[in-house]
Design a protein around this motif. Sequence first.
Motif, mmCIF file in Angstrom:
data_model
loop_
_atom_site.group_PDB
_atom_site.id
_atom_site.type_symbol
_atom_site.label_atom_id
_atom_site.label_comp_id
_atom_site.label_asym_id
_atom_site.label_seq_id
_atom_site.Cartn_x
_atom_site.Cartn_y
_atom_site.Cartn_z
ATOM 1 N N LEU A 6 2.952 5.671 1.844
ATOM 2 C CA LEU A 6 1.790 4.602 3.186
ATOM 3 C C LEU A 6 0.669 4.956 3.472
ATOM 4 O O LEU A 6 1.080 5.310 4.564
ATOM 5 C CB LEU A 6 3.255 3.299 4.149
ATOM 6 C CG LEU A 6 3.751 2.714 2.774
ATOM 7 C CD1 LEU A 6 5.206 2.365 4.147
ATOM 8 C CD2 LEU A 6 3.309 1.635 2.406
ATOM 9 N N SER A 7 -0.217 4.107 3.055
ATOM 10 C CA SER A 7 -1.435 4.929 4.767
ATOM 11 C C SER A 7 -1.837 3.318 4.982
ATOM 12 O O SER A 7 -1.976 2.238 3.385
ATOM 13 C CB SER A 7 -2.630 5.304 3.279
ATOM 14 O OG SER A 7 -2.330 4.456 2.277
ATOM 15 N N PHE A 8 -3.412 3.291 5.560
ATOM 16 C CA PHE A 8 -4.347 2.133 5.700
ATOM 17 C C PHE A 8 -4.657 1.727 5.148
ATOM 18 O O PHE A 8 -4.971 0.398 4.629
ATOM 19 C CB PHE A 8 -4.932 2.391 7.394
ATOM 20 C CG PHE A 8 -5.609 1.920 7.425
ATOM 21 C CD1 PHE A 8 -5.456 0.600 8.683
ATOM 22 C CD2 PHE A 8 -6.807 1.623 6.919
ATOM 23 C CE1 PHE A 8 -5.781 -0.817 8.769
ATOM 24 C CE2 PHE A 8 -7.767 0.372 7.882
ATOM 25 C CZ PHE A 8 -6.802 -0.190 8.360
ATOM 26 N N LYS A 9 -4.762 2.649 3.681
ATOM 27 C CA LYS A 9 -5.349 2.003 2.319
ATOM 28 C C LYS A 9 -5.289 0.866 1.535
ATOM 29 O O LYS A 9 -5.675 -0.447 1.502
ATOM 30 C CB LYS A 9 -6.384 2.943 2.105
ATOM 31 C CG LYS A 9 -6.936 2.706 1.110
ATOM 32 C CD LYS A 9 -6.854 3.531 -0.150
ATOM 33 C CE LYS A 9 -8.502 3.434 -0.832
ATOM 34 N NZ LYS A 9 -8.358 4.622 -2.036
ATOM 35 N N ASP A 10 -3.149 0.895 1.952
ATOM 36 C CA ASP A 10 -2.988 0.508 1.570
ATOM 37 C C ASP A 10 -2.736 -1.330 1.436
ATOM 38 O O ASP A 10 -2.986 -2.620 1.128
ATOM 39 C CB ASP A 10 -1.205 0.802 1.348
ATOM 40 C CG ASP A 10 -1.166 1.645 0.496
ATOM 41 O OD1 ASP A 10 -1.902 1.649 -0.269
ATOM 42 O OD2 ASP A 10 -0.023 2.559 0.349
ATOM 43 N N LEU A 11 -2.489 -1.616 3.304
ATOM 44 C CA LEU A 11 -2.554 -2.380 3.977
ATOM 45 C C LEU A 11 -4.121 -2.862 3.649
ATOM 46 O O LEU A 11 -4.784 -4.591 3.613
ATOM 47 C CB LEU A 11 -2.451 -2.218 5.576
ATOM 48 C CG LEU A 11 -3.132 -3.916 6.008
ATOM 49 C CD1 LEU A 11 -1.852 -5.119 6.192
ATOM 50 C CD2 LEU A 11 -3.072 -3.639 7.684
ATOM 51 N N TYR A 12 -5.102 -2.175 3.819
ATOM 52 C CA TYR A 12 -6.731 -3.135 3.590
ATOM 53 C C TYR A 12 -6.731 -4.028 2.579
ATOM 54 O O TYR A 12 -7.676 -4.370 2.272
ATOM 55 C CB TYR A 12 -7.206 -1.488 3.987
ATOM 56 C CG TYR A 12 -8.920 -1.989 4.292
ATOM 57 C CD1 TYR A 12 -9.285 -2.830 4.747
ATOM 58 C CD2 TYR A 12 -9.714 -2.036 2.371
ATOM 59 C CE1 TYR A 12 -10.756 -3.220 4.936
ATOM 60 C CE2 TYR A 12 -11.424 -1.922 2.507
ATOM 61 C CZ TYR A 12 -11.314 -2.718 3.629
ATOM 62 O OH TYR A 12 -12.872 -2.358 3.918
ATOM 63 N N VAL A 13 -6.364 -2.746 1.418
ATOM 64 C CA VAL A 13 -6.210 -3.351 -0.034
ATOM 65 C C VAL A 13 -5.881 -4.555 -0.006
ATOM 66 O O VAL A 13 -6.317 -5.569 -0.660
ATOM 67 C CB VAL A 13 -5.760 -2.247 -0.959
ATOM 68 C CG1 VAL A 13 -5.835 -2.868 -2.691
ATOM 69 C CG2 VAL A 13 -6.351 -1.105 -1.151
ATOM 70 N N VAL A 14 -4.243 -4.234 -0.043
ATOM 71 C CA VAL A 14 -3.789 -6.112 0.262
ATOM 72 C C VAL A 14 -4.205 -7.283 0.910
ATOM 73 O O VAL A 14 -5.264 -8.660 0.416
ATOM 74 C CB VAL A 14 -2.087 -5.655 0.587
ATOM 75 C CG1 VAL A 14 -1.659 -7.376 1.061
ATOM 76 C CG2 VAL A 14 -2.054 -4.552 -0.765
ATOM 77 N N LEU A 15 -5.344 -6.809 2.376
ATOM 78 C CA LEU A 15 -5.650 -8.005 2.585
ATOM 79 C C LEU A 15 -7.291 -8.347 2.084
ATOM 80 O O LEU A 15 -7.293 -9.639 2.850
ATOM 81 C CB LEU A 15 -5.560 -7.442 4.337
ATOM 82 C CG LEU A 15 -4.491 -7.263 5.420
ATOM 83 C CD1 LEU A 15 -4.828 -7.202 6.555
ATOM 84 C CD2 LEU A 15 -3.890 -9.134 5.271
ATOM 85 N N ILE A 16 -7.679 -7.407 2.104
ATOM 86 C CA ILE A 16 -8.936 -7.763 0.721
ATOM 87 C C ILE A 16 -8.882 -8.603 -0.147
ATOM 88 O O ILE A 16 -9.183 -10.186 -0.535
ATOM 89 C CB ILE A 16 -10.020 -7.029 0.378
ATOM 90 C CG1 ILE A 16 -10.327 -6.262 1.532
ATOM 91 C CG2 ILE A 16 -10.929 -6.988 -0.607
ATOM 92 C CD1 ILE A 16 -11.542 -6.992 2.527
ATOM 93 N N GLN A 17 -7.744 -8.661 -1.191
ATOM 94 C CA GLN A 17 -7.176 -9.351 -2.099
ATOM 95 C C GLN A 17 -6.740 -10.797 -1.651
ATOM 96 O O GLN A 17 -7.283 -11.670 -1.950
ATOM 97 C CB GLN A 17 -6.208 -8.927 -2.874
ATOM 98 C CG GLN A 17 -7.127 -7.290 -3.346
ATOM 99 C CD GLN A 17 -5.412 -6.723 -4.468
ATOM 100 O OE1 GLN A 17 -4.254 -6.538 -4.061
ATOM 101 N NE2 GLN A 17 -6.696 -5.180 -5.578
ATOM 102 N N GLU A 18 -6.167 -11.073 -0.482
ATOM 103 C CA GLU A 18 -5.556 -12.093 0.239
ATOM 104 C C GLU A 18 -6.898 -12.804 0.756
ATOM 105 O O GLU A 18 -6.495 -14.448 0.223
ATOM 106 C CB GLU A 18 -4.618 -11.786 1.403
ATOM 107 C CG GLU A 18 -2.938 -11.208 0.590
ATOM 108 C CD GLU A 18 -1.943 -12.453 -0.608
ATOM 109 O OE1 GLU A 18 -1.991 -13.308 -0.027
ATOM 110 O OE2 GLU A 18 -2.278 -11.461 -1.464
ATOM 111 N N LYS A 19 -8.154 -12.465 0.997
ATOM 112 C CA LYS A 19 -8.688 -13.280 1.587
ATOM 113 C C LYS A 19 -9.427 -13.513 0.777
ATOM 114 O O LYS A 19 -10.090 -15.072 0.500
ATOM 115 C CB LYS A 19 -9.225 -12.566 2.278
ATOM 116 C CG LYS A 19 -8.942 -11.975 3.971
ATOM 117 C CD LYS A 19 -10.314 -11.047 4.401
ATOM 118 C CE LYS A 19 -11.669 -11.419 5.313
ATOM 119 N NZ LYS A 19 -12.077 -10.515 5.548
#
Length: 197
Positions: free
Chosen positions: A143-156
Amino acid sequence: MKYFDNIKGKLVLAIIVVILIVGIAGYTKISMDRKTILLSNKIEEKVLRLVELATVKYNYTNIVEYEDKVQLSGISVPFTNKKFIVKYSGYIKAGIDLSTIEVNVKNKDAVEIKMAKPQIFENVIPEEEVYFYDEKDSIFNKLSFKDLYVVLIQEKEKMKEEVIQKGILNDAEKNGTDIITSLLEGMGFKNIVITFK
């Protein structure tokens, strides 16, 4: 007999050394701490003048389950699965860009207002409103910070499209019309025409 006395002497000495080390450690309260260093540099700073009238705010809370694994011909490869569940809250603001307003005063009772159609001003997920659950990763897929970042961008982006489909811009237009009409009526205008271009 001398051999055993020699071993006993060494054993007693070792025990005394261990007791002394533990005693000193306890007395001086030796502890291991993690030291975190945070370096922060300001790259750019701007103060901008805003001419916005936010007329609608949409609050939301969602839960997303993220899972990623390597597959070969549709078969999951062992030790490549990572996943987490994230709960987040955010808000979207929409309104009118007041810099686009054109005012045409016809007489003391009549005024015509033209302005651009409402738009999304803010789409925000505050960091303090993001919570992780059930985090798991594997040897070959961390797991990496990028995984969270990508998920939140997509959700926004998903939430933005969703609220537009639900009519947030129509609500912003109606509320904006009501607010501006009320202000103009307070100024004495009776015949008010508001159009969006």
